[in-house]
Motif scaffolding. Structure first.
Motif, PDB file in Angstrom:
ATOM      1  N   GLY A 191     -10.989  44.499  25.906  1.00 11.45           N
ATOM      2  CA  GLY A 191     -12.103  45.291  26.540  1.00 11.45           C
ATOM      3  C   GLY A 191     -13.401  45.436  25.723  1.00 11.45           C
ATOM      4  N   VAL A 192     -13.106  45.098  24.434  1.00 11.46           N
ATOM      5  CA  VAL A 192     -14.404  45.058  23.507  1.00 11.46           C
ATOM      6  C   VAL A 192     -15.193  43.797  23.835  1.00 11.46           C
ATOM      7  CG1 VAL A 192     -15.080  45.029  21.208  1.00 11.46           C
ATOM      8  CG2 VAL A 192     -13.478  46.596  21.738  1.00 11.46           C
ATOM      9  N   ILE A 193     -14.272  42.714  23.938  1.00 16.22           N
ATOM     10  CA  ILE A 193     -14.825  41.477  24.098  1.00 16.22           C
ATOM     11  C   ILE A 193     -15.695  41.548  25.558  1.00 16.22           C
ATOM     12  CG2 ILE A 193     -14.299  38.961  24.701  1.00 16.22           C
ATOM     13  CD1 ILE A 193     -12.031  38.904  22.844  1.00 16.22           C
ATOM     14  N   ALA A 194     -14.984  42.208  26.625  1.00 21.89           N
ATOM     15  CA  ALA A 194     -15.923  42.451  27.770  1.00 21.89           C
ATOM     16  C   ALA A 194     -16.950  43.028  27.806  1.00 21.89           C
ATOM     17  CB  ALA A 194     -14.744  43.253  28.755  1.00 21.89           C
ATOM     18  N   ILE A 195     -17.239  44.118  26.788  1.00 24.68           N
ATOM     19  CA  ILE A 195     -18.311  44.476  26.727  1.00 24.68           C
ATOM     20  C   ILE A 195     -19.554  44.089  26.093  1.00 24.68           C
ATOM     21  CG2 ILE A 195     -19.587  46.550  25.402  1.00 24.68           C
ATOM     22  CD1 ILE A 195     -16.993  48.018  25.333  1.00 24.68           C
ATOM     23  N   HIS A 196     -19.026  42.850  25.030  1.00 20.90           N
ATOM     24  CA  HIS A 196     -19.990  42.091  24.475  1.00 20.90           C
ATOM     25  C   HIS A 196     -20.361  40.868  25.026  1.00 20.90           C
ATOM     26  CE1 HIS A 196     -18.418  44.007  20.363  1.00 20.90           C
ATOM     27  NE2 HIS A 196     -19.422  44.912  20.927  1.00 20.90           N
ATOM     28  N   THR A 197     -19.437  40.459  26.181  1.00 22.69           N
ATOM     29  CA  THR A 197     -19.755  39.492  26.828  1.00 22.69           C
ATOM     30  C   THR A 197     -20.478  39.626  28.300  1.00 22.69           C
ATOM     31  OG1 THR A 197     -17.548  39.288  27.829  1.00 22.69           O
ATOM     32  CG2 THR A 197     -18.075  37.829  26.084  1.00 22.69           C
ATOM     33  N   ASP A 198     -20.463  41.197  28.783  1.00 30.67           N
ATOM     34  CA  ASP A 198     -21.012  41.779  29.913  1.00 30.67           C
ATOM     35  C   ASP A 198     -20.237  41.280  31.013  1.00 30.67           C
ATOM     36  OD1 ASP A 198     -23.102  43.446  30.808  1.00 30.67           O
ATOM     37  OD2 ASP A 198     -24.475  41.717  31.467  1.00 30.67           O
ATOM     38  N   MET A 199     -19.037  41.324  30.911  1.00 29.84           N
ATOM     39  CA  MET A 199     -17.977  40.881  31.950  1.00 29.84           C
ATOM     40  C   MET A 199     -18.069  41.897  32.889  1.00 29.84           C
ATOM     41  SD  MET A 199     -15.748  39.044  32.819  1.00 29.84           S
ATOM     42  CE  MET A 199     -14.100  38.657  33.776  1.00 29.84           C
ATOM     43  N   GLN A 234     -21.146  34.265  18.934  1.00 31.32           N
ATOM     44  CA  GLN A 234     -22.686  33.506  18.748  1.00 31.32           C
ATOM     45  C   GLN A 234     -22.512  31.976  19.050  1.00 31.32           C
ATOM     46  OE1 GLN A 234     -25.002  35.379  17.645  1.00 31.32           O
ATOM     47  NE2 GLN A 234     -23.653  36.986  17.841  1.00 31.32           N
ATOM     48  N   LEU A 235     -21.404  31.338  18.821  1.00 30.20           N
ATOM     49  CA  LEU A 235     -21.298  29.868  19.274  1.00 30.20           C
ATOM     50  C   LEU A 235     -21.606  29.640  20.694  1.00 30.20           C
ATOM     51  CD1 LEU A 235     -20.558  27.121  18.750  1.00 30.20           C
ATOM     52  CD2 LEU A 235     -17.991  27.720  19.248  1.00 30.20           C
ATOM     53  N   PHE A 236     -21.184  30.365  21.736  1.00 23.34           N
ATOM     54  CA  PHE A 236     -21.592  30.394  23.001  1.00 23.34           C
ATOM     55  C   PHE A 236     -22.889  30.663  23.404  1.00 23.34           C
ATOM     56  CE2 PHE A 236     -21.677  31.716  27.376  1.00 23.34           C
ATOM     57  CZ  PHE A 236     -20.778  31.046  28.183  1.00 23.34           C
ATOM     58  N   ILE A 237     -23.450  31.795  22.671  1.00 21.80           N
ATOM     59  CA  ILE A 237     -24.641  32.095  23.187  1.00 21.80           C
ATOM     60  C   ILE A 237     -25.808  31.033  22.616  1.00 21.80           C
ATOM     61  CG2 ILE A 237     -26.743  33.781  22.199  1.00 21.80           C
ATOM     62  CD1 ILE A 237     -24.566  36.069  22.004  1.00 21.80           C
ATOM     63  N   LYS A 238     -25.547  30.403  21.458  1.00 18.45           N
ATOM     64  CA  LYS A 238     -26.432  29.367  20.907  1.00 18.45           C
ATOM     65  C   LYS A 238     -26.371  28.005  21.338  1.00 18.45           C
ATOM     66  CE  LYS A 238     -26.766  31.459  16.161  1.00 18.45           C
ATOM     67  NZ  LYS A 238     -26.494  31.309  14.862  1.00 18.45           N
ATOM     68  N   LYS A 239     -25.094  27.765  21.910  1.00 17.60           N
ATOM     69  CA  LYS A 239     -24.512  26.275  22.485  1.00 17.60           C
ATOM     70  C   LYS A 239     -24.235  26.122  23.923  1.00 17.60           C
ATOM     71  CE  LYS A 239     -24.913  24.762  18.043  1.00 17.60           C
ATOM     72  NZ  LYS A 239     -25.960  23.887  17.813  1.00 17.60           N
ATOM     73  N   CYS A 240     -23.749  27.199  24.560  1.00 18.39           N
ATOM     74  CA  CYS A 240     -23.436  27.008  25.912  1.00 18.39           C
ATOM     75  C   CYS A 240     -24.184  27.775  27.160  1.00 18.39           C
ATOM     76  CB  CYS A 240     -21.989  27.393  25.959  1.00 18.39           C
ATOM     77  SG  CYS A 240     -20.777  26.544  24.645  1.00 18.39           S
ATOM     78  N   SER A 241     -24.439  29.082  26.542  1.00 23.12           N
ATOM     79  CA  SER A 241     -25.114  29.886  27.945  1.00 23.12           C
ATOM     80  C   SER A 241     -26.163  29.221  28.503  1.00 23.12           C
ATOM     81  CB  SER A 241     -25.954  31.259  27.020  1.00 23.12           C
ATOM     82  OG  SER A 241     -26.539  31.090  26.166  1.00 23.12           O
ATOM     83  N   ARG A 242     -27.202  28.448  28.099  1.00 23.02           N
ATOM     84  CA  ARG A 242     -28.097  27.905  28.646  1.00 23.02           C
ATOM     85  C   ARG A 242     -27.834  26.764  29.998  1.00 23.02           C
ATOM     86  NH1 ARG A 242     -28.309  25.095  23.760  1.00 23.02           N
ATOM     87  NH2 ARG A 242     -28.212  22.948  23.729  1.00 23.02           N
ATOM     88  N   PHE A 243     -26.561  26.453  29.800  1.00 27.31           N
ATOM     89  CA  PHE A 243     -26.103  25.302  30.868  1.00 27.31           C
ATOM     90  C   PHE A 243     -25.549  26.141  32.119  1.00 27.31           C
ATOM     91  CE2 PHE A 243     -25.233  23.026  26.687  1.00 27.31           C
ATOM     92  CZ  PHE A 243     -26.033  22.102  27.032  1.00 27.31           C
ATOM     93  N   LEU A 244     -25.476  27.456  31.913  1.00 27.43           N
ATOM     94  CA  LEU A 244     -24.821  28.235  33.122  1.00 27.43           C
ATOM     95  C   LEU A 244     -26.087  28.929  33.776  1.00 27.43           C
ATOM     96  CD1 LEU A 244     -21.751  29.440  31.241  1.00 27.43           C
ATOM     97  CD2 LEU A 244     -21.763  27.891  32.961  1.00 27.43           C
ATOM     98  N   MET A 245     -26.313  28.570  34.996  1.00 22.19           N
ATOM     99  CA  MET A 245     -27.639  29.472  35.639  1.00 22.19           C
ATOM    100  C   MET A 245     -27.101  30.796  36.384  1.00 22.19           C
ATOM    101  SD  MET A 245     -29.652  26.841  34.983  1.00 22.19           S
ATOM    102  CE  MET A 245     -30.886  27.611  35.967  1.00 22.19           C
ATOM    103  N   SER A 246     -25.879  30.775  36.910  1.00 17.66           N
ATOM    104  CA  SER A 246     -25.560  32.078  37.382  1.00 17.66           C
ATOM    105  C   SER A 246     -25.155  33.003  36.534  1.00 17.66           C
ATOM    106  CB  SER A 246     -24.629  31.771  38.494  1.00 17.66           C
ATOM    107  OG  SER A 246     -23.933  33.146  39.180  1.00 17.66           O
TER     108      SER A 246
END
Length: 330
Positions: free
Chosen positions: A18-26, A281-293
């Motif tokens: 649930g804490v991960i869900a908060i931080h990932t805005d799930m 932090q890894l996802f934010i820096k490396k992966c998030s820009r590839f996902l448009m939606s």
């Protein structure tokens, strides 16, 4: 026969996700996740005071308090060492690049709040419990139970006004991610432990019905606040405390038989809570820009962090069997 709180272990690992869900805005889960920290705080306080009350004299109680503080301190220290690279990165940004004082950085380091200054912002809860338990014991000694009801009630009203209705009140949210906010939940854990024998009088079915009703109210309240101009997952809303109370009560009553080792599940929940910031932090820096939606990004983000934490825990479990020092991380 000693009661096994397997329901608590199940809900603890759900709360960690649930804490991960908060931080990932799930979507949706980020709302449910706001019950995680209250659940952790009440349960931790319940087990602390349950043993605390069983001790015969003040000397033993002081020793147990010291043991609790030492264990919590070592947990924080162990993870702080792991997160030093992220802490140094924030230090460079705040002090060197933005020319802020070292004193300001040290303040944010101890009170990370929303800053992530020490490398893992979620450590605020552990730091808050480290400080909150001895502060609570001091306050209840001199203010007594009625005084604690007054103090915790006033604090809770403030945090609801500052968070749920912050878009109207404009009150500062200082202390929301620090020990004063946990005082009410430590008090609830204290009361549960004080009256643990009476908890057997509650029927599991009735608690479950009450939990479903309060959970529905909690969700609706959050979304109504969003429609009015606030957030859909505020740190503290009116129904947070009553929903958390019933959730903890149900977890204490619900004791299914587990095929997995209960201690492993317990350790996994602590590990996931503490380890999540590196994959975040890894996802934010490396992966998030590839996902448009944004919705797809949030869902992928959540599962990426969750699965990475599970994999890291499996690796950790192997290391902990060979090297005793790793056991301080859970």
């Amino acid at each position: 026969m000693k009661k096994e709180y397997t329901g608590v272990d199940i809900f603890k690992i759900c709360a960690a996700f649930g804490v991960i869900a908060i931080h990932t805005d799930m979507p949706f889960l980020k709302v449910v996740g706001r019950l995680s920290v209250p659940f952790f705080a009440i349960i931790s306080s319940f087990f602390f005071f349950k043993h605390f009350f069983s001790l015969d004299n003040d000397i033993e109680k002081k020793k147990y308090l010291f043991k609790f503080e030492k264990r919590m301190g070592l947990l924080i220290l162990g993870w702080q060492i792991i997160y030093l690279p992220l802490a140094i990165e924030y230090f460079k940004r705040l002090v060197i690049n933005q020319h802020n004082s070292i004193i300001k950085y040290l303040y944010y380091f101890v009170y990370p709040g929303y800053t992530n200054a020490n490398g893992w912002g979620q450590s605020w809860y552990l730091i808050a419990m480290l400080i909150g338990i001895p502060v609570f014991l001091f306050l209840i000694k001199y203010c007594h139970l009625y005084g604690m009801f007054l103090i915790s009630g006033m604090l809770e009203i403030y945090y609801i006004a500052a968070n749920e209705f912050g878009f109207l009140t404009k009150l500062p949210v200082w202390g929301t991610l620090y020990f004063p906010r946990l005082i009410v939940y430590i008090l609830i854990g204290y009361l549960f432990a004080k009256n643990s024998a009476k908890l057997t009088n509650f029927k599991e079915k009735n608690i479950l019905i009450s939990l479903l009703i309060m959970f529905f109210i909690f969700i609706i309240e959050n979304y109504l606040i969003k429609l009015c101009g606030g957030l859909s997952n505020s740190e503290e809303v009116i129904s947070t405390v009553p929903t958390s109370i019933i959730l903890v009560l149900f977890s204490l009553k619900y004791s299914p038989k587990l095929k997995m080792n209960a201690l492993m599940i317990r350790n996994c929940s602590t590990f996931i809570y503490c380890a999540q910031n590196y994959p975040l932090q890894l996802f934010i820096k490396k992966c998030s820009r590839f996902l448009m939606s944004s919705v797809i990004a949030e869902v992928v983000f959540f599962f990426f962090v969750s699965l990475t934490c599970i994999i890291l825990f499996i690796v950790y479990s192997g290391l902990a069997k060979r090297y005793r020092v790793f056991r301080y991380l859970v």
